[in-house]
Design a protein around this motif. Structure first.
Motif: not given
Length: 225
Positions: A109-126
């Motif tokens: 289910h999509d909802s089960r993956m929300l935290e994993a996907v959000v946390d998978a965003v790498p630190p991106i330089r600004q």
């Protein structure tokens, strides 16, 4: 070439000068093992971030299921009569730039993956300040309408804009969420990703990550090249 055209490895044109198809397959496997494709994606995201090309004011999350021939990270697809499938979970910025990607079985289910996907965003330089990995807001459809999803975003100081089942229509949220649907369609344009032919999950993930990097590169070419 294989990613874009869907050509089987053994039919790679020799005129490309890349040796045998099996040699190319081994390179894809080995480079995935040592993290080359992940580093490529992060490098391109950093290049966009340094030029203020990533809009963290809002993000969108969605998924798409594809048919699979079998292997790990597959499951019965409830939208395809229970046939084996893989689900691609993608989070984008406000412009549709893919920031994170996860693969699961189609029955997850999509909802089960929300935290994993959000946390998978790498630190991106600004262009200034510290690297950033958290959007200010996250838009999602009714599949994520669960208390645990909202709590997870609140803990990460992300405002949630999740459609509520039986209350809100999908049209209003679509003003912002259409960008992730467009990005999922871009993934589907890579013919090797239209159907999962690879039984090995790492090979399919390698292709998916390379596709994400190519999508980011299109934004770089359009704006800064």
């Amino acid at each position: 070439f294989v990613l874009r055209s869907g050509t089987p490895w053994e039919l790679l044109p020799k005129e490309m000068g890349c040796g045998s198809g099996m040699t190319c397959w081994r390179r894809l496997r080995d480079w995935q093992m040592v993290g080359v494709w992940d580093r490529l994606q992060r490098t391109l995201l950093d290049r966009l971030g340094r030029q203020n090309g990533i809009d963290f004011s809002r993000a969108s999350l969605d998924s798409a299921s594809i048919a699979a021939k079998g292997g790990p990270a597959t499951g019965p697809n409830p939208t395809d009569r229970g046939k084996p499938g893989t689900k691609r979970h993608v989070l984008t910025d406000a412009k549709g730039i893919p920031l994170a990607l996860k693969l699961t079985g189609a029955n997850v289910h999509d909802s089960r993956m929300l935290e994993a996907v959000v946390d998978a965003v790498p630190p991106i330089r600004q262009c200034w300040g510290r690297p950033r990995k958290r959007p200010s807001k996250l838009h999602a459809d009714k599949a994520y309408d669960h208390r645990r999803c909202r709590r997870a975003l609140t803990r990460r100081r992300i405002q949630h804009r999740i459609a509520r089942r039986g209350i809100e229509s999908s049209q209003r949220l679509g003003r912002h969420r259409w960008v992730v649907e467009r990005t999922l369609a871009w993934f589907a344009q890579f013919r090797r990703l239209a159907i999962r032919y690879e039984r090995r999950a790492d090979i399919h993930l390698a292709f998916s990550t390379l596709a994400a990097a190519l999508i980011v590169w299109r934004f770089i070419e359009r704006w800064f090249c």
